[in-house]
Motif scaffolding. Sequence first.
Motif, PDB file in Angstrom:
ATOM      1  N   HIS A  75      74.071   4.010  30.019  1.00  0.00           N
ATOM      2  CA  HIS A  75      75.285   3.244  29.712  1.00  0.00           C
ATOM      3  C   HIS A  75      76.484   3.745  30.500  1.00  0.00           C
ATOM      4  N   GLN A  76      76.440   4.977  30.996  1.00  0.00           N
ATOM      5  CA  GLN A  76      77.610   5.587  31.623  1.00  0.00           C
ATOM      6  C   GLN A  76      77.527   5.635  33.143  1.00  0.00           C
ATOM      7  N   VAL A  77      76.337   5.530  33.710  1.00  0.00           N
ATOM      8  CA  VAL A  77      76.195   5.672  35.165  1.00  0.00           C
ATOM      9  C   VAL A  77      76.015   4.318  35.812  1.00  0.00           C
ATOM     10  N   GLU A  78      76.141   4.305  37.110  1.00  0.00           N
ATOM     11  CA  GLU A  78      75.956   3.069  37.871  1.00  0.00           C
ATOM     12  C   GLU A  78      74.889   3.245  38.955  1.00  0.00           C
ATOM     13  N   GLY A  79      75.003   4.295  39.745  1.00  0.00           N
ATOM     14  CA  GLY A  79      74.114   4.453  40.893  1.00  0.00           C
ATOM     15  C   GLY A  79      72.671   4.715  40.530  1.00  0.00           C
ATOM     16  N   ARG A  80      72.422   5.386  39.389  1.00  0.00           N
ATOM     17  CA  ARG A  80      71.064   5.795  39.047  1.00  0.00           C
ATOM     18  C   ARG A  80      70.482   4.901  37.955  1.00  0.00           C
ATOM     19  N   ALA A  81      71.035   3.714  37.776  1.00  0.00           N
ATOM     20  CA  ALA A  81      70.643   2.866  36.653  1.00  0.00           C
ATOM     21  C   ALA A  81      69.166   2.484  36.710  1.00  0.00           C
ATOM     22  N   THR A  82      68.692   2.048  37.879  1.00  0.00           N
ATOM     23  CA  THR A  82      67.291   1.599  37.996  1.00  0.00           C
ATOM     24  C   THR A  82      66.325   2.741  37.711  1.00  0.00           C
ATOM     25  N   GLU A  83      66.616   3.902  38.248  1.00  0.00           N
ATOM     26  CA  GLU A  83      65.749   5.066  38.013  1.00  0.00           C
ATOM     27  C   GLU A  83      65.713   5.427  36.533  1.00  0.00           C
ATOM     28  N   LEU A  84      66.884   5.375  35.889  1.00  0.00           N
ATOM     29  CA  LEU A  84      66.940   5.693  34.458  1.00  0.00           C
ATOM     30  C   LEU A  84      66.165   4.670  33.636  1.00  0.00           C
ATOM     31  N   LEU A  85      66.283   3.403  33.985  1.00  0.00           N
ATOM     32  CA  LEU A  85      65.561   2.369  33.254  1.00  0.00           C
ATOM     33  C   LEU A  85      64.053   2.580  33.341  1.00  0.00           C
ATOM     34  N   ARG A  86      63.583   3.011  34.487  1.00  0.00           N
ATOM     35  CA  ARG A  86      62.153   3.285  34.632  1.00  0.00           C
ATOM     36  C   ARG A  86      61.732   4.445  33.732  1.00  0.00           C
ATOM     37  N   GLU A  87      62.564   5.479  33.690  1.00  0.00           N
ATOM     38  CA  GLU A  87      62.243   6.628  32.840  1.00  0.00           C
ATOM     39  C   GLU A  87      62.280   6.237  31.366  1.00  0.00           C
ATOM     40  N   ILE A  88      63.282   5.440  30.988  1.00  0.00           N
ATOM     41  CA  ILE A  88      63.392   4.995  29.594  1.00  0.00           C
ATOM     42  C   ILE A  88      62.187   4.146  29.213  1.00  0.00           C
ATOM     43  N   SER A  89      61.786   3.241  30.104  1.00  0.00           N
ATOM     44  CA  SER A  89      60.643   2.364  29.801  1.00  0.00           C
ATOM     45  C   SER A  89      59.370   3.172  29.618  1.00  0.00           C
ATOM     46  N   ARG A  90      59.208   4.239  30.387  1.00  0.00           N
ATOM     47  CA  ARG A  90      58.016   5.090  30.227  1.00  0.00           C
ATOM     48  C   ARG A  90      58.013   5.763  28.862  1.00  0.00           C
ATOM     49  N   LYS A  91      59.194   6.245  28.435  1.00  0.00           N
ATOM     50  CA  LYS A  91      59.291   6.900  27.125  1.00  0.00           C
ATOM     51  C   LYS A  91      58.992   5.913  26.003  1.00  0.00           C
ATOM     52  N   LEU A  92      59.506   4.710  26.123  1.00  0.00           N
ATOM     53  CA  LEU A  92      59.291   3.718  25.070  1.00  0.00           C
ATOM     54  C   LEU A  92      57.838   3.253  25.025  1.00  0.00           C
ATOM     55  N   ILE A  93      57.209   3.156  26.184  1.00  0.00           N
ATOM     56  CA  ILE A  93      55.783   2.825  26.198  1.00  0.00           C
ATOM     57  C   ILE A  93      54.980   3.943  25.524  1.00  0.00           C
ATOM     58  N   ASP A  94      55.357   5.197  25.800  1.00  0.00           N
ATOM     59  CA  ASP A  94      54.697   6.324  25.122  1.00  0.00           C
ATOM     60  C   ASP A  94      54.900   6.225  23.612  1.00  0.00           C
ATOM     61  N   LEU A  95      56.084   5.797  23.203  1.00  0.00           N
ATOM     62  CA  LEU A  95      56.383   5.661  21.776  1.00  0.00           C
ATOM     63  C   LEU A  95      55.545   4.539  21.157  1.00  0.00           C
ATOM     64  N   ARG A  96      55.438   3.429  21.873  1.00  0.00           N
ATOM     65  CA  ARG A  96      54.638   2.304  21.363  1.00  0.00           C
ATOM     66  C   ARG A  96      53.169   2.665  21.217  1.00  0.00           C
ATOM     67  N   SER A  97      52.697   3.539  22.087  1.00  0.00           N
ATOM     68  CA  SER A  97      51.284   3.904  22.041  1.00  0.00           C
ATOM     69  C   SER A  97      50.903   4.623  20.750  1.00  0.00           C
ATOM     70  N   LEU A  98      51.897   5.093  19.992  1.00  0.00           N
ATOM     71  CA  LEU A  98      51.632   5.827  18.756  1.00  0.00           C
ATOM     72  C   LEU A  98      51.531   4.922  17.535  1.00  0.00           C
TER      73      LEU A  98
END
Length: 341
Positions: free
Chosen positions: A153-176
Amino acid sequence: MAAKETSTSTQTPAKGAKKTAERRTPAKSAQSKVTARPSADAAKNAEMREWAKSVGYENVGSGRVRAEIREAFEKAHTTTDAAPELSADEITARMAKKTAENKEAAEKAVALSRRVVEGAIVGAPSPAALAALEDPKVSEIYNAAKPLVAEYHQVEGRATELLREISRKLIDLRSLFKDDNGRTDWNGNSATYKALADALLREAGIPADSEGSTRRAIGHHIEDRKRECIPAKEHDYYGVQALTRGQRQGLAQRQAKALVEVDKVVKDTKKAKGPADGAQMVVLARKIDAGISAYHETQLAALSPTQRKTFRQTLEETRAKADALLAKLQELETPAAGDTA
């Protein structure tokens, strides 16, 4: 005669006197009622007399309670807790502690009001989320994703990279978790996962007016992660498309371009005088090939039954024409019997 009149006058009261007597009679009755009314302090007086007898007072009586008994009763039934005496150092320490508490409370209030003004809805996780967070695995993934969401929510330049990392964490969460059919909750439809996702956005401080766009941005990358971890045979169940969104957009652009170019070549050929020349034939063949290549087999599922029928007929007609052209080319390329020598 005079004596008779005098006797009569003494026995018969005057008219005015009779009215006066009638008026005074009620007043006397009311006065007797007031005197008979019990005192408002009767209950308390009785209590004080009983107490006086119990503590040894004599001649308590049944009338007005003596002043000494009343004073002793009030004193015995009045408790005064004397405040402990504090030293100057203790008083100073208490004042300092109270000042620090007030300062901390004021800072929290200012921070909360600022977040409210900015539109950030911050709240504790729901009971369902708190219950899920008791699982160490869930808690570990959740706590790893929370700072990533806050940073996004606070950065601009690294947004795409962060979204990829967040999506991986949420997929790991869904797997449980499991969906209603007992299968892995890759789509994130279980109530527990939804509660965790809501809590994650709130605790990360995502403003209310940005929550929808944040969810959509994360969801775009989650679809890519689902394609990576879900077996192809389960794609239909989870609604996973074979192509990424970027691939689908690129394919659509190429399809539109190919259609326009083929249409242009056909129109130019018809406008030209005489039959199409060799160059035009080659260009047309290439454009037709580009148009067919722009389509992907996975898109056939999007066709309705009527569209599939028409599409099949068109392809078969195109193939028949292509086969006829190929046969003619073969004749042209095969030398005649008389030419071989």
